[in-house]
Write a protein that holds these residues in place. Structure first.
Motif, PDB file in Angstrom:
ATOM      1  N   LYS A 171       4.010  13.561 -12.445  1.00  0.00           N
ATOM      2  CA  LYS A 171       3.107  12.660 -13.174  1.00  0.00           C
ATOM      3  C   LYS A 171       3.146  11.251 -12.600  1.00  0.00           C
ATOM      4  N   LYS A 172       4.358  10.786 -12.258  1.00  0.00           N
ATOM      5  CA  LYS A 172       4.503   9.421 -11.752  1.00  0.00           C
ATOM      6  C   LYS A 172       3.790   9.264 -10.413  1.00  0.00           C
ATOM      7  N   ALA A 173       3.849  10.270  -9.563  1.00  0.00           N
ATOM      8  CA  ALA A 173       3.182  10.192  -8.262  1.00  0.00           C
ATOM      9  C   ALA A 173       1.670  10.075  -8.442  1.00  0.00           C
ATOM     10  N   LEU A 174       1.106  10.830  -9.368  1.00  0.00           N
ATOM     11  CA  LEU A 174      -0.332  10.759  -9.615  1.00  0.00           C
ATOM     12  C   LEU A 174      -0.711   9.409 -10.212  1.00  0.00           C
ATOM     13  N   GLU A 175       0.141   8.907 -11.086  1.00  0.00           N
ATOM     14  CA  GLU A 175      -0.098   7.580 -11.665  1.00  0.00           C
ATOM     15  C   GLU A 175      -0.083   6.516 -10.570  1.00  0.00           C
ATOM     16  N   ASP A 176       0.905   6.596  -9.671  1.00  0.00           N
ATOM     17  CA  ASP A 176       1.014   5.627  -8.580  1.00  0.00           C
ATOM     18  C   ASP A 176      -0.184   5.721  -7.628  1.00  0.00           C
ATOM     19  N   ALA A 177      -0.768   6.906  -7.536  1.00  0.00           N
ATOM     20  CA  ALA A 177      -1.926   7.105  -6.653  1.00  0.00           C
ATOM     21  C   ALA A 177      -3.241   6.729  -7.330  1.00  0.00           C
ATOM     22  N   GLY A 178      -3.155   6.342  -8.604  1.00  0.00           N
ATOM     23  CA  GLY A 178      -4.355   5.926  -9.320  1.00  0.00           C
ATOM     24  C   GLY A 178      -5.208   7.075  -9.832  1.00  0.00           C
ATOM     25  N   VAL A 179      -4.609   8.237  -9.982  1.00  0.00           N
ATOM     26  CA  VAL A 179      -5.349   9.401 -10.489  1.00  0.00           C
ATOM     27  C   VAL A 179      -5.294   9.413 -12.011  1.00  0.00           C
ATOM     28  N   GLY A 217       3.515  15.752  -6.488  1.00  0.00           N
ATOM     29  CA  GLY A 217       2.457  14.915  -7.057  1.00  0.00           C
ATOM     30  C   GLY A 217       1.663  14.196  -5.982  1.00  0.00           C
ATOM     31  N   GLU A 218       2.341  13.772  -4.945  1.00  0.00           N
ATOM     32  CA  GLU A 218       1.644  13.131  -3.828  1.00  0.00           C
ATOM     33  C   GLU A 218       0.679  14.115  -3.164  1.00  0.00           C
ATOM     34  N   MET A 219       1.091  15.362  -3.061  1.00  0.00           N
ATOM     35  CA  MET A 219       0.225  16.388  -2.481  1.00  0.00           C
ATOM     36  C   MET A 219      -0.985  16.631  -3.385  1.00  0.00           C
ATOM     37  N   ALA A 220      -0.730  16.660  -4.697  1.00  0.00           N
ATOM     38  CA  ALA A 220      -1.825  16.858  -5.653  1.00  0.00           C
ATOM     39  C   ALA A 220      -2.831  15.721  -5.580  1.00  0.00           C
ATOM     40  N   ALA A 221      -2.336  14.501  -5.396  1.00  0.00           N
ATOM     41  CA  ALA A 221      -3.220  13.339  -5.299  1.00  0.00           C
ATOM     42  C   ALA A 221      -4.139  13.448  -4.088  1.00  0.00           C
TER      43      ALA A 221
END
Length: 331
Positions: free
Chosen positions: A61-69, A279-283
């Motif tokens: 979740k944090k990775a997606l948040e950091d990516a602005g998703v 999460g970075e991959m999902a972004a």
């Protein structure tokens, strides 16, 4: 006449204001509609609840948040039941979510059974190829990829440490034979133990309720216990810790969260980190349009030895000074 014109002018102004208000309201609704369209729907399927998997989800979740998703999450826990697992995956496929986050090997397998179209990003998977998730970790080729929870050196380093630093030769391993990731690990454990002069004492379980009895059965049969990253056993780890403490059996574990819970030691990594990497991959899939087929499966990036000093005392293990040169210690 002037009064009428004044009235018309006033009415015109009022109408203009009203129209402007209506236009503004429409624009606001359109804006809200756009925001809703931009928010992606992510189905989260997790086999069981325990700290490692929970932390992996937090990292995701944090990775997606950091990516602005902007995402809306539907989190479903199968409670260790494979039938529930498949139902969850089928429901996500039916709902046509934008992406499925599969947190564990059973969850990823069920998700892939449910859809070959919706992108699936997994984590906490031990061996994606052996589990039939991908044909080639370097080039997955389908709608699924993610991060694994087995560093290639984790099992060898753990067993080498056991063989070098402890006198006992018998190592108890408790695992669920129904979990493909566990079977793959146990096969690797057997190979490495043979090379290091250790003997595996395997005990299988099918549910968390069987874990304590399995641990107790190792009394007098095992000089050490090694709990791999098996979801069923890790969910009931406190039962194994209790037995290890009572019988003074060194308890090695497969990841750092289990050390924090009371295991003696592990060569491991943070599940939060592999969740974040997933999460970075999902972004990249959701924002950039990247395809899972073209994204290589990633192993954990960092590996370290963590020793729990309190657990060492509970298990009557003398901490050697030379360990402090290679390990981090949990007080």
């Amino acid at each position: 006449m002037k009064k009428w014109m004044k009235g018309m002018a006033t009415a015109g102004i009022a109408s203009a204001v009203l129209l402007a208000g209506c236009g503004g309201e429409k624009e606001q609704k359109a804006s809200e509609s756009d925001e809703k369209k931009e928010q992606v729907q992510i189905g989260v399927t997790q086999f069981v609840e325990h700290p490692s998997l929970d932390n992996a989800y937090k990292g995701f979740k944090k990775a997606l948040e950091d990516a602005g998703v902007e995402a809306e999450y539907d989190v479903q826990i199968a409670q260790g039941d494979q039938n529930n697992n498949q139902t969850i995956a089928n429901n996500f496929a039916g709902d046509k979510v934008d992406l499925i986050f599969a947190n564990s090997t059973p969850s990823a397998t069920s998700a892939l059974n449910a859809t070959k179209e919706i992108p699936i990003i997994f984590t906490s998977v031990t061996d994606a190829k052996a589990a039939g998730l991908v044909k080639d970790p370097a080039k997955p080729g389908g709608n699924i990829t993610g991060t694994t929870d087995l560093h290639p050196e984790a099992i060898p380093k753990t067993i080498e440490f056991m063989a070098k630093e402890f006198e006992g030769k018998r190592v108890g391993v408790i695992y669920n034979a129904g979990e493909q990731n566990s079977v793959a690990q146990v096969e690797e454990v057997k190979k490495v133990m043979d090379k290091n002069g250790l003997k595996i004492v395997p005990v299988t379980v099918s549910a968390t309720s069987e874990v304590k009895q399995a641990a107790e059965s190792l009394g007098g049969k095992a000089d050490m216990i090694y709990i791999i990253t098996d979801n069923t056993v890790v969910s009931a780890l406190e039962s194994v810790i209790q037995v290890a403490n009572e019988q003074d059996i060194p308890l090695f574990v497969g990841e750092l969260d289990s050390v924090k819970r009371g295991g003696f030691a592990a060569f491991g990594f943070e599940y939060y980190d592999i969740g974040y990497e997933a999460g970075e991959m999902a972004a990249k899939v959701l924002k950039d349009g990247d395809k899972p087929a073209d994204m290589a499966v990633q192993p954990p990036q960092n590996l370290k030895l963590l020793i729990n000093e309190k657990a060492a005392k509970e298990m009557n293990i003398k901490v050697k000074d030379e360990w402090k040169e290679q390990a981090e210690f949990l007080k």
